[in-house]
Every structure is written in structure tokens, then in C-alpha cells.
Design a protein around this motif. Structure first.
Motif, PDB file in Angstrom:
ATOM      1  N   UNK A   1       0.788  -1.226   0.000  1.00 57.25           N
ATOM      2  CA  UNK A   1       0.000   0.000   0.000  1.00 57.25           C
ATOM      3  C   UNK A   1       0.819   1.273   0.000  1.00 57.25           C
ATOM      4  N   UNK A   2       1.842   1.391   0.908  1.00 56.03           N
ATOM      5  CA  UNK A   2       2.578   2.655   0.961  1.00 56.03           C
ATOM      6  C   UNK A   2       3.324   3.006  -0.317  1.00 56.03           C
ATOM      7  N   UNK A   3       3.501   2.058  -1.247  1.00 51.52           N
ATOM      8  CA  UNK A   3       4.183   2.395  -2.496  1.00 51.52           C
ATOM      9  C   UNK A   3       3.428   3.473  -3.259  1.00 51.52           C
ATOM     10  N   UNK A   4       2.172   3.677  -2.900  1.00 53.74           N
ATOM     11  CA  UNK A   4       1.380   4.727  -3.542  1.00 53.74           C
ATOM     12  C   UNK A   4       1.975   6.114  -3.304  1.00 53.74           C
ATOM     13  N   UNK A   5       2.779   6.281  -2.232  1.00 51.90           N
ATOM     14  CA  UNK A   5       3.352   7.604  -1.965  1.00 51.90           C
ATOM     15  C   UNK A   5       4.595   7.873  -2.806  1.00 51.90           C
ATOM     16  N   UNK A   6       5.144   6.839  -3.447  1.00 52.06           N
ATOM     17  CA  UNK A   6       6.344   7.033  -4.268  1.00 52.06           C
ATOM     18  C   UNK A   6       5.935   7.664  -5.592  1.00 52.06           C
ATOM     19  N   UNK A   7       6.414   8.880  -5.830  1.00 47.15           N
ATOM     20  CA  UNK A   7       6.077   9.595  -7.063  1.00 47.15           C
ATOM     21  C   UNK A   7       7.224  10.537  -7.401  1.00 47.15           C
ATOM     22  N   UNK A   8       6.975  11.456  -8.298  1.00 46.75           N
ATOM     23  CA  UNK A   8       8.037  12.354  -8.754  1.00 46.75           C
ATOM     24  C   UNK A   8       8.610  13.198  -7.628  1.00 46.75           C
ATOM     25  N   UNK A   9       7.824  13.427  -6.569  1.00 46.33           N
ATOM     26  CA  UNK A   9       8.283  14.230  -5.437  1.00 46.33           C
ATOM     27  C   UNK A   9       8.696  13.387  -4.238  1.00 46.33           C
ATOM     28  N   UNK A  10       8.573  12.076  -4.362  1.00 47.69           N
ATOM     29  CA  UNK A  10       8.935  11.180  -3.261  1.00 47.69           C
ATOM     30  C   UNK A  10       9.717   9.998  -3.826  1.00 47.69           C
ATOM     31  N   UNK A  11      11.023  10.153  -3.973  1.00 45.27           N
ATOM     32  CA  UNK A  11      11.831   9.066  -4.529  1.00 45.27           C
ATOM     33  C   UNK A  11      12.022   7.939  -3.521  1.00 45.27           C
ATOM     34  N   UNK A  12      12.571   6.844  -3.997  1.00 43.33           N
ATOM     35  CA  UNK A  12      12.855   5.689  -3.145  1.00 43.33           C
ATOM     36  C   UNK A  12      14.355   5.450  -3.093  1.00 43.33           C
ATOM     37  N   UNK A  13      14.872   5.279  -1.885  1.00 42.54           N
ATOM     38  CA  UNK A  13      16.244   4.820  -1.711  1.00 42.54           C
ATOM     39  C   UNK A  13      16.171   3.347  -1.337  1.00 42.54           C
ATOM     40  N   UNK A  14      16.860   2.513  -2.091  1.00 42.76           N
ATOM     41  CA  UNK A  14      16.756   1.070  -1.921  1.00 42.76           C
ATOM     42  C   UNK A  14      18.119   0.507  -1.554  1.00 42.76           C
ATOM     43  N   UNK A  15      18.158  -0.243  -0.453  1.00 42.83           N
ATOM     44  CA  UNK A  15      19.426  -0.777   0.039  1.00 42.83           C
ATOM     45  C   UNK A  15      19.397  -2.296  -0.014  1.00 42.83           C
ATOM     46  N   UNK A  16      20.537  -2.882  -0.384  1.00 41.83           N
ATOM     47  CA  UNK A  16      20.620  -4.340  -0.475  1.00 41.83           C
ATOM     48  C   UNK A  16      22.071  -4.779  -0.441  1.00 41.83           C
ATOM     49  N   UNK A  17      22.294  -5.959   0.125  1.00 39.53           N
ATOM     50  CA  UNK A  17      23.605  -6.594   0.025  1.00 39.53           C
ATOM     51  C   UNK A  17      23.821  -7.045  -1.420  1.00 39.53           C
ATOM     52  N   UNK A  18      25.032  -7.400  -1.762  1.00 43.58           N
ATOM     53  CA  UNK A  18      25.332  -7.814  -3.126  1.00 43.58           C
ATOM     54  C   UNK A  18      25.008  -9.273  -3.385  1.00 43.58           C
ATOM     55  N   UNK A  19      24.489  -9.950  -2.371  1.00 43.81           N
ATOM     56  CA  UNK A  19      24.061 -11.332  -2.515  1.00 43.81           C
ATOM     57  C   UNK A  19      22.933 -11.567  -1.520  1.00 43.81           C
ATOM     58  N   UNK A  20      22.270 -12.716  -1.637  1.00 40.90           N
ATOM     59  CA  UNK A  20      21.258 -13.071  -0.666  1.00 40.90           C
ATOM     60  C   UNK A  20      19.869 -13.141  -1.258  1.00 40.90           C
ATOM     61  N   UNK A  21      18.948 -13.751  -0.531  1.00 34.57           N
ATOM     62  CA  UNK A  21      17.616 -14.026  -1.067  1.00 34.57           C
ATOM     63  C   UNK A  21      16.726 -12.807  -1.254  1.00 34.57           C
TER      64      UNK A  21
END
Length: 347
Positions: free
Chosen positions: A245-265
Motif C-alpha cells: 500500500x505505501x508504495x502509492x506515496x512514491x512519485x516524482x516528489x517522493x523518490x525511493x532509496x533502496x538498500x541491499x547486500x550484493x548477494x542473498x535471497x
């Protein structure tokens, strides 16, 4: 603006991690003794320490086979309720070791039958004195209000805790962390994407920060840093919750910063989320996640070349550098955010 204290302390992290690991790795036998007398882990913390505890929870549950949960300190301090904690290892985390609520909650845990561990940068602090085993980190004095080196050394202590609890991991992965953090600081500061991301974030009111599993605590910590040092709205979410549901707030004025390890499920899901965000016309900034996340994001910063279980010890570092640069771009002194003190007391 001259170099901030926060930036200086970010640069001190490799040596702080080396000292901490040297001091704490010999303590695994003490932890193992408590492990034989307990079956699950209860983490007690607030603020950045609570974000570190999220890492600890995922590490314990994914690599030791023990149930791990986050405490609600108000049960002890406000409701003052008794809870049967027999068979529980209570792990209290506080950078200063002086937060009264955390000390009181650890005392409460002892009174309810738990065995106890403290993780703190405060040798001789009330928290260290209250625990059966004190894992005292060696970050040195941290003067900037936003936690940087005290946070990463907490993660190092939690990694040692995991080893003491019998985690099915390789010790060499942990030993590689200080050198990798040193390398990561250098390549992040020279990354062409860094000033671009800073400039784009300076134009928006807030962002969503997302990760999952072992990286979830990193997402929460980065969101906290953006809020406290840059005064921007930042929502830290597991990408599983974000999709509900909250993905609805991601738009041109609300970017997403996404963090992840270089491996893993959890990496494939993070890459898929980056594609979904950019396809919807929003900006996605990747941190870590290797080539897959970088190629799926609008802009990306490098992450640590570390095994997934220790990746958070490096993964937060590009985020710290990003926040420090963004605060200065916004004309904010990152060392002394308004309304905050180094030691926070709660009722």
C-alpha cells in the motif's frame, strides 16, 4: 563549510571496527556460556540502537535458529508488568549506556528470569554494570549527534553475539569488514552519482527508504539519519510492507532509496522494486545490490563487497556519506540537529 565532525567520524569507522573486533571476538566463549542456558533472544533498545537490534534479530533468526524479538521497554517502565523471561537472553543496546529507560528495562528483564548482555560504547556505564556480559565497543568519543561509528560498532558487537550463539557463518567474513569499509568510504566519495543524488534529494520534501531481511535495519537507520540530520520526511519500510500500500506515496516528489547486500535471497525483490519505481516515473536510488540494482535504479552508490550476514556493517556507510553531504547542501549543520542531544532520556 569546513569538514563536519560527522564526516570525520564516518572516516574513523574502519579503525573503530578494527579495535572493536579485536576487543570483542575473545568474548564469544562468554556468550556461548549464556547461550547454553537460554533458547531465545530479546533485544532492548531505542533510536539508532533499535535499528541495530533489527539487524541482530535477522542475524540471530537466520543463522542461529533461535527466535529473536524486539522488546517494548514501556512494558517494563510504564506498564510495569511482569513477564516470564526464563530461557531468554536479554540484549540491551545503548551507545552511551546511560539511557535510564534501557537500564531499567534490562534490570526488569533480570528480575523476570532473563540472562543479560549489554552492548554499549560506555565502559563502566550503568548499562555495562547491570549486565552479566558487557560487550563494550571501542568507537572512541563520538561528538556529532547523529550516530555513525557507534552504530557500526554496535553491528560489529551483534555479529560477535551471533558467533557466540553458534551462527553458521565464516569468521573471515567479519574480519574483512574494516578494510572493506575503508575502501567503501573512498569509492563513495568519488562516485559520480553522489552529488547528483544529493542535488535531487535537495529538491524534494522526503523519500521512502526500503530494504528487506538483513538489510532492513539499514533502511530504518538511513531513514532516521535523513530525518534527524536533513529534516526531510523519510519512511523506512521493508519492501514487503512497501508493496502492501505505501508504495502509492512514491512519485516524482517522493523518490525511493533502496538498500541491499550484493548477494542473498532479498536481492531479486529489491531489484524488481527499483524497476517498478522507475517504470512508474519516480526516481529510485540504489545503495549496494551490485550490478543488478545499479542498472535498475535511476542513480546508484556502491555497496560493500561483503557476505550478506555482515553486509550491513558496510551498507550504511554510503548512506551516512549521502546524509552528511545532503545536510550541508541544505545549509544544515549535521553535527547538531535541532532538538536533539547525544543521550536521549525517555519516560
Amino acid at each position: 563549510m569546513s569538514t563536519s565532525r560527522m564526516r570525520a567520524e564516518i572516516g574513523e569507522q574502519p579503525e573503530a571496527l578494527r579495535r572493536t573486533l579485536e576487543a570483542l571476538l575473545p568474548r564469544t566463549a562468554d556468550i556461548a556460556q549464556l547461550a547454553r542456558e537460554t533458547r531465545q533472544v530479546l533485544f532492548i533498545a531505542r533510536g539508532s540502537s533499535d535499528n541495530a537490534a533489527v539487524y541482530g534479530r535477522y542475524l540471530v533468526e537466520s543463522h542461529t535458529g533461535r527466535l529473536a524479538t524486539l522488546a517494548a521497554p514501556s512494558i517494563a517502565t510504564t506498564y510495569k508488568r511482569k513477564v516470564d523471561l526464563s530461557g531468554v537472553l536479554a540484549v540491551a543496546i545503548s551507545q552511551s549506556g546511560k539511557t535510564e529507560e534501557i537500564v531499567e528495562t534490562l534490570d526488569w528483564a533480570t528480575g523476570n528470569g532473563a540472562r543479560t548482555v549489554a552492548i554499549t560504547n560506555g565502559a563502566g556505564s550503568p548499562l555495562a554494570e547491570a549486565a552479566e556480559v558487557a560487550l563494550v565497543t571501542d568507537a572512541g568519543d563520538e561528538l556529532a549527534v547523529p550516530a555513525t561509528k557507534t552504530y557500526t560498532t554496535q553491528l560489529a558487537a551483534l555479529s560477535v553475539l551471533g558467533l557466540g550463539l553458534g551462527a553458521d557463518v565464516e569468521l573471515d567474513d567479519l574480519r574483512a569488514v574494516p578494510d572493506e569499509v575503508q575502501r567503501l568510504i573512498a569509492i563513495t566519495e568519488s562516485a559520480p552519482a553522489l552529488p547528483e543524488i544529493v542535488e535531487e534529494l535537495a529538491q524534494v520534501p522526503g523519500a521512502v527508504v526500503s530494504g528487506r531481511g538483513i538489510a532492513f535495519g539499514t533502511a530504518l537507520e538511513l531513514a532516521l539519519k535523513i530525518k534527524e540530520a536533513c529534516y526531510l520526511h523519510a519512511m523506512g519500510l521493508s519492501y514487503a510492507d512497501l508493496l502492501h500500500g505505501p508504495i502509492a506515496v512514491v512519485d516524482a516528489q517522493t523518490p525511493a532509496l533502496l538498500v541491499a547486500a550484493e548477494e542473498g535471497p532479498t536481492l531479486p525483490g529489491t531489484v524488481a522494486l527499483a524497476r517498478r519505481v522507475t517504470t512508474a516515473g519516480a526516481r529510485a536510488y540504489g545503495i549496494g545490490g551490485g550490478k543488478g540494482l545499479a542498472e535498475s535504479s535511476s542513480l546508484a552508490l556502491p555497496g560493500p563487497a561483503l557476505a550478506e550476514w555482515v553486509a550491513p556493517l558496510g551498507l550504511i556507510v554510503p548512506g551516512q556519506i549521502l546524509v552528511e553531504n545532503l545536510a550541508r547542501r541544505l545549509g544544515i549543520d549535521p553535527d547538531v540537529p535541532r532538538g536533539l542531544n547525544k543521550v536521549t532520556q525517555t519516560d
